[in-house]
Design a protein around this motif. Structure first.
Motif, PDB file in Angstrom:
ATOM      1  N   GLN A  20       0.829  -1.200   0.000  1.00 57.27           N
ATOM      2  CA  GLN A  20       0.000   0.000   0.000  1.00 57.27           C
ATOM      3  C   GLN A  20       0.873   1.264   0.000  1.00 57.27           C
ATOM      4  O   GLN A  20       2.065   1.212   0.288  1.00 57.27           O
ATOM      5  N   TYR A  21       0.244   2.398  -0.276  1.00 57.01           N
ATOM      6  CA  TYR A  21       1.029   3.624  -0.460  1.00 57.01           C
ATOM      7  C   TYR A  21       0.135   4.846  -0.362  1.00 57.01           C
ATOM      8  O   TYR A  21      -0.977   4.860  -0.887  1.00 57.01           O
ATOM      9  N   ASP A  51       2.260   5.537   5.563  1.00 52.45           N
ATOM     10  CA  ASP A  51       1.840   4.147   5.419  1.00 52.45           C
ATOM     11  C   ASP A  51       2.362   3.561   4.097  1.00 52.45           C
ATOM     12  O   ASP A  51       1.597   3.117   3.243  1.00 52.45           O
ATOM     13  N   VAL A  52       3.671   3.568   3.934  1.00 59.13           N
ATOM     14  CA  VAL A  52       4.300   3.035   2.726  1.00 59.13           C
ATOM     15  C   VAL A  52       4.669   1.579   2.975  1.00 59.13           C
ATOM     16  O   VAL A  52       5.519   1.274   3.813  1.00 59.13           O
ATOM     17  N   VAL A  61       6.984   1.648   6.344  1.00 57.35           N
ATOM     18  CA  VAL A  61       7.364   3.007   6.731  1.00 57.35           C
ATOM     19  C   VAL A  61       6.091   3.749   7.113  1.00 57.35           C
ATOM     20  O   VAL A  61       5.173   3.891   6.302  1.00 57.35           O
ATOM     21  N   GLY A  62       6.026   4.198   8.350  1.00 59.94           N
ATOM     22  CA  GLY A  62       4.837   4.916   8.805  1.00 59.94           C
ATOM     23  C   GLY A  62       4.797   6.343   8.311  1.00 59.94           C
ATOM     24  O   GLY A  62       3.731   6.891   8.038  1.00 59.94           O
ATOM     25  N   LEU A  63       5.990   6.969   8.201  1.00 55.35           N
ATOM     26  CA  LEU A  63       6.043   8.373   7.796  1.00 55.35           C
ATOM     27  C   LEU A  63       7.416   8.672   7.203  1.00 55.35           C
ATOM     28  O   LEU A  63       8.442   8.280   7.758  1.00 55.35           O
ATOM     29  N   VAL A  64       7.406   9.368   6.076  1.00 56.19           N
ATOM     30  CA  VAL A  64       8.619   9.974   5.516  1.00 56.19           C
ATOM     31  C   VAL A  64       8.260  11.402   5.133  1.00 56.19           C
ATOM     32  O   VAL A  64       7.285  11.636   4.416  1.00 56.19           O
ATOM     33  N   GLU A  65       9.033  12.349   5.624  1.00 53.19           N
ATOM     34  CA  GLU A  65       8.762  13.757   5.349  1.00 53.19           C
ATOM     35  C   GLU A  65      10.051  14.426   4.886  1.00 53.19           C
ATOM     36  O   GLU A  65      11.086  14.317   5.546  1.00 53.19           O
TER      37      GLU A  65
END
Length: 478
Positions: A20-21, A51-52, A61-65
């Motif tokens: 999912q993405y 939610d990657v 990966v819950g969060l990338v900013e």
């Protein structure tokens, strides 16, 4: 822009779990003409992914900013030697959080945040062009800092904490020069030189004490100078034939993970990786010849390459160490092997069959071995593409075939697995309308139309690629 999708399906309607993405992306660009000779450009990118899913990893990966900023200035001047100069200041900041809370049967919950920041600037001088030559000189500085943490929560026990990027920092100072010469009407020569000095360190006492476990002394700064030189030449043999060649020497400093990484898990081969502060830089000799034929509406171009890489950096298993990741196969330390050889070729062709129909095709092949004659991992097989395009009165369409041979030259010691060959069929059709000053392009694009179940050899963790996929799009330009 914003994008969100659920798990994708490989060929045969087989769902790929944890793929999912969700992502939000914002870009802003500003260009100012300060005067007839001065231009200022500002670029900003904000990227946030939530939610990657990573099917090949034991967690997502819950969060990338990310924030990416660049400010560019260019000025044209009437100098006797310099015609223009430009400079750019750039900055990026990336934060990520790994997430195992949505995975079933997690043996131990872990929090894994990480930070990376880069700040740099460069200045380039452009020399006055003459009939037979031009040159430019570039000076650059940038720094990159990284920190990544892991906190493990064993049941009924106190949490365990460690740094996987133990507060590492690298400063890089670079100086490069490039010059092009038109020696004769049929000969062109270009060369470039660049030197960099890398200053790498572990900046905190906690990070240093992590690596002292392996009896590494990282209390001082590590100096790694690297140098590169390239020579490009082309010769027009006749109106149809042109020969070109590239000869280069290049050095590569070890990546910060290769130098200071601390139990970084590699899902492809299933090992935890540890850096080696005193690892040597790589050095490579490269030779790339090529030839081009062009007559009427036919163009054929082919090139080959050979790279001999000394002190090639690779993970070497250390059986005396225990893995940190549950279920890992063991621990590997980044080390230098004597050398690796990488060779290959690429062929490209295009033919305009009629005024509205054209044909494009290409093929690539790579071959790579270590000094022990073992294959290097993740080397693609012979593969290519054939495409027929049609365009008339705003309409356009194409049919495309992508293919790859079976890859049996693998290194299973590094998680490499043989990959079956495949052929994929794709097609698209669309039209562009112009209404007053507005352009509207609509398109329907289909890939893997036969819904083949296949895997690209470079797919991390042997995850199959997407099955049949249809995309509808509309683009409006005002």
């Amino acid at each position: 822009s914003t994008r969100k999708h659920q798990n994708y399906y490989a060929g045969g309607n087989r769902e790929i779990q944890f793929s999912q993405y969700e992502k939000v992306n914002l870009t802003a660009n500003l260009a100012l003409k300060l005067s007839k000779r001065e231009v200022l450009r500002i670029h900003y990118l904000y990227d946030k992914a939530m939610d990657v899913g990573y099917p090949s990893l034991p967690m997502d990966v819950g969060l990338v900013e990310a924030h990416v900023l660049g400010v560019h200035y260019k000025s044209f001047i009437d100098g006797n030697a310099i015609k223009a100069w430009e400079t750019q200041l750039y900055y990026n900041s990336i934060y990520h959080e790994m997430d195992d809370t949505k995975r079933p049967n997690v043996p131990m919950h872990m929090d894994m945040p990480g930070w990376s920041k880069t700040l740099g600037a460069w200045v380039k001088l452009h020399g006055v062009e003459t009939l037979d030559q031009n040159w430019n000189l570039m000076m650059e500085y940038y720094s990159n800092s990284r920190r990544a943490e892991m906190t493990m929560y064993p049941e009924d026990e106190i949490p365990m904490f460690m740094l996987t990027w133990p507060d590492i920092l690298r400063h890089t100072f670079g100086l490069g020069f490039q010059q092009n010469w038109q020696l004769k009407p049929k000969w062109n020569l270009a060369y470039s030189l660049r030197a960099d000095l890398n200053l790498s360190s572990v900046t905190t006492d906690l990070g240093q004490r992590h690596l002292e476990i392996f009896k590494y002394d990282v209390s001082s700064v590590f100096h790694t100078p690297v140098f590169s030189a390239k020579l490009n030449s082309s010769h027009t043999i006749s109106s149809q034939w042109q020969f070109f060649a590239k000869l280069a020497f290049a050095e590569r400093a070890p990546d910060l993970s290769e130098q200071f990484g601390f139990f970084l898990y590699n899902a492809n081969d299933g090992y935890d990786y540890v850096g080696y502060p005193d690892i040597k830089k790589e050095s490579a000799i490269q030779f790339e010849p090529g030839i081009k034929y062009a007559k009427n509406d036919l163009i054929i171009e082919g090139s080959a390459y050979f790279h001999h890489v000394k002190n090639y950096i690779l993970g070497v298993t250390d059986s005396t160490l225990d893995a940190m990741t549950i279920g890992a196969n063991g621990v590997r330390i980044y080390q230098n092997i004597p050398f690796a050889n990488i060779a290959g070729f690429e062929i490209r062709a295009s033919k305009k069959i009629t005024k509205t129909v054209s044909l494009n095709a290409n093929a690539q092949y790579s071959y790579a071995v270590m000094n022990s004659n073992e294959s290097l991992p993740l080397i693609p097989p012979l593969q290519g593409m054939v495409e027929i395009n049609w365009r008339k009165k705003g309409w356009f369409a194409s049919v495309k075939g992508d293919w790859a041979n079976r890859q049996d030259r693998v290194n299973e010691n590094f998680g490499d697995q043989p990959t079956p060959g495949y052929v994929l069929l794709g097609a698209k059709v669309g039209k562009t309308w112009t209404i007053n000053k507005t352009s509207i392009t609509t398109e329907i694009n289909g890939s893997n139309l036969l819904d083949n179940y296949y895997r690209n050899h470079l797919s991390w963790g042997q995850i199959p690629d997407m099955g049949r996929n249809i995309v509808l799009s509309a683009l409006v330009n005002f």
